[in-house]
Scaffold this motif. Structure first.
Motif, PDB file in Angstrom:
ATOM      1  N   GLU A  22      28.536  12.193  53.694  1.00 41.47           N
ATOM      2  CA  GLU A  22      28.556  11.131  52.677  1.00 41.47           C
ATOM      3  C   GLU A  22      29.888  10.375  52.731  1.00 41.47           C
ATOM      4  OE1 GLU A  22      26.875  14.519  52.490  1.00 41.47           O
ATOM      5  OE2 GLU A  22      28.680  14.717  51.240  1.00 41.47           O
ATOM      6  N   MET A  23      30.950  11.093  53.075  1.00 49.02           N
ATOM      7  CA  MET A  23      32.269  10.468  53.090  1.00 49.02           C
ATOM      8  C   MET A  23      32.581   9.852  54.464  1.00 49.02           C
ATOM      9  SD  MET A  23      35.584  12.361  51.603  1.00 49.02           S
ATOM     10  CE  MET A  23      34.715  12.808  50.125  1.00 49.02           C
ATOM     11  N   PHE A  24      32.223  10.596  55.516  1.00 53.99           N
ATOM     12  CA  PHE A  24      32.499  10.113  56.874  1.00 53.99           C
ATOM     13  C   PHE A  24      31.240   9.412  57.396  1.00 53.99           C
ATOM     14  CE2 PHE A  24      35.603  13.327  56.021  1.00 53.99           C
ATOM     15  CZ  PHE A  24      36.759  12.886  56.660  1.00 53.99           C
ATOM     16  N   ASP A  25      30.871   8.318  56.712  1.00 52.97           N
ATOM     17  CA  ASP A  25      29.628   7.607  57.064  1.00 52.97           C
ATOM     18  C   ASP A  25      29.944   6.399  57.942  1.00 52.97           C
ATOM     19  OD1 ASP A  25      30.841   5.871  55.367  1.00 52.97           O
ATOM     20  OD2 ASP A  25      29.349   6.048  53.765  1.00 52.97           O
ATOM     21  N   GLU A  26      28.961   5.523  58.119  1.00 51.13           N
ATOM     22  CA  GLU A  26      29.158   4.350  58.992  1.00 51.13           C
ATOM     23  C   GLU A  26      30.357   3.503  58.586  1.00 51.13           C
ATOM     24  OE1 GLU A  26      24.880   4.071  59.137  1.00 51.13           O
ATOM     25  OE2 GLU A  26      25.912   5.841  59.909  1.00 51.13           O
ATOM     26  N   GLY A  27      30.623   3.476  57.273  1.00 52.25           N
ATOM     27  CA  GLY A  27      31.703   2.616  56.798  1.00 52.25           C
ATOM     28  C   GLY A  27      33.089   3.236  56.959  1.00 52.25           C
ATOM     29  N   PHE A  28      33.144   4.489  57.378  1.00 51.25           N
ATOM     30  CA  PHE A  28      34.454   5.156  57.456  1.00 51.25           C
ATOM     31  C   PHE A  28      35.305   4.549  58.577  1.00 51.25           C
ATOM     32  CE2 PHE A  28      37.538   8.328  58.745  1.00 51.25           C
ATOM     33  CZ  PHE A  28      38.058   8.695  57.519  1.00 51.25           C
TER      34      PHE A  28
END
Ligand code: SAM
Ligand code: SF4
Ligand code: SF4
Length: 339
Positions: A35-41
């Motif tokens: 959830e934290m290291f997603d595409e937007g990270f």
């Protein structure tokens, strides 16, 4: 050999851990929650990450500064860095380096083990947290099978690398897998090491209740497969060693939480963007990259390294339970430092 640098608590600088990338092809829920290291990270842009030549220079200067002999390559997933064997080759040619190890999730070892060995890698530690396939696919967050990692372990052994396996134990996640893992590796050449789940970084929502401590791990294994302690190989070895009484091998327990080992901590860590980190639980590192890129001479870089190490007084694990504001301390993520 250079005289060892000593820190403010008289601890020598003996080993170096190089994290070569902050990227990973897994999303282990206790390390890089999806959830934290997603595409937007936003991972580090390439120009901020040290080149292999810069890493080799750092290793060489640590040898000159403090006579280090061992280097461990880690990440993120180190094998996400293309041509990693080229870095191993460069490091293996550094005068004074006698041991090069790598920590990996094992998923890319079938492809690379042979090249890595030929380049000069001595050992790998493969992380594997359970043997139940469905559960493992869930834990790694990327649907990678257990067999895939076991194939990587086999490839490493066939290539002639020494192999250890690390299992992080988190209560409620994989404590039921302790015995199946011990049974599986008992009687093989592979030493399985159980690692207490640690409060590294801020992403994983660590709680003390999640920790299965050394004593409990010992009891669980000893009840079914009796074990006894073995002397450490050297001062500062982080794993407590135990052997099966029936002579069928050895296990290790790394107890950073319930029985800390700060007084012997002689490791420096360098992050992918070239920060020198003096403790796994540090809030930030000390810049080396800009010093290297500013055209500093070897002597100047060595002086810089020495001035950082000589001030080092970290002993987080010994102080952990005195921290009243645990949740508010900013810490570097495990996927950045590499353990
Ligand atoms: N990706 C590689 C791997 O998984 O082996 C190298 C980097 S990974 C951060 C290094 C080791 O740290 C792995 O064995 C991993 O299981 C362990 N680890 C990650 N988070 C941890 C935590 N909170 N407590 C204890 N060990 C942890
Ligand atoms: Fe898992 Fe290692 Fe990747 Fe962290 S860095 S998510 S422990 S494979
Ligand atoms: Fe070393 Fe910091 Fe871990 Fe203590 S808490 S053993 S000083 S890395």
């Amino acid at each position: 050999m250079a005289n060892r640098l000593r820190d403010a608590l008289s601890r020598p600088l003996k080993d170096l851990r190089l994290s070569v990338t902050d990227r990973c092809n897994f999303r282990c829920r206790y390390c890089m929650p999806p959830e934290m290291f997603d595409e937007g990270f936003e991972f580090l842009p390439k120009q901020q990450v040290l080149t292999f030549e810069e890493m080799e220079r750092i290793v060489r200067l640590f040898v000159q500064a403090s006579g280090i002999e061992k280097v461990r390559i880690t990440g993120g997933e180190p094998l996400m860095r293309s041509q990693l064997s080229h870095l191993i080759q460069l490091i293996s040619k550094v005068d004074g380096i006698r041991d090069i190890a790598m920590t990996t999730n094992g998923s890319l070892l079938t492809k690379h083990a042979q090249n890595l060995k030929e380049a000069g890698l001595d050992r790998v530690t493969v992380s594997l947290d359970c043997l139940d396939d469905e559960h493992f696919r869930y834990i790694n967050g990327r649907n990678i099978s257990v067999q895939h990692v076991l194939d990587g372990i086999n490839a490493a052994e066939e290539a002639g690398l020494e192999v250890k396996v690390n299992m992080v134990v988190k209560r409620g996640m994989n404590d039921e897998d302790i015995l199946p893992m011990a049974r599986y590796f008992k009687g093989t050449n592979i030493i399985l090491r159980f690692i207490e789940y640690m409060d590294v970084g801020n992403a994983n929502g660590w709680k003390l209740d999640h920790v299965v401590g050394k004593r409990e791990l010992y009891d669980i294994i000893n009840k079914e497969m009796p074990i006894e302690p073995v002397d450490p190989n050297y001062r500062g070895e982080v794993a407590d060693r135990f052997r099966y009484k029936d002579g069928s091998g050895e296990i290790g327990i790394i107890s950073s939480v319930t029985d800390s080992f700060c007084q012997d901590c002689s490791r420096a860590r360098v992050s992918p963007e070239g920060k020198l980190i003096t403790c796994l639980f540090a809030s930030e590192g000390h810049d080396l990259r800009d010093v290297l890129r500013s055209g500093a001479s070897d002597e100047e870089v060595i002086e810089h390294i020495a001035s950082i190490w000589e001030k080092r007084d970290d002993r987080y694990s010994e102080e952990r339970f005195q921290q009243t504001d645990q949740d508010k301390i900013k810490k570097i993520e495990m996927s950045h430092i590499g353990g």
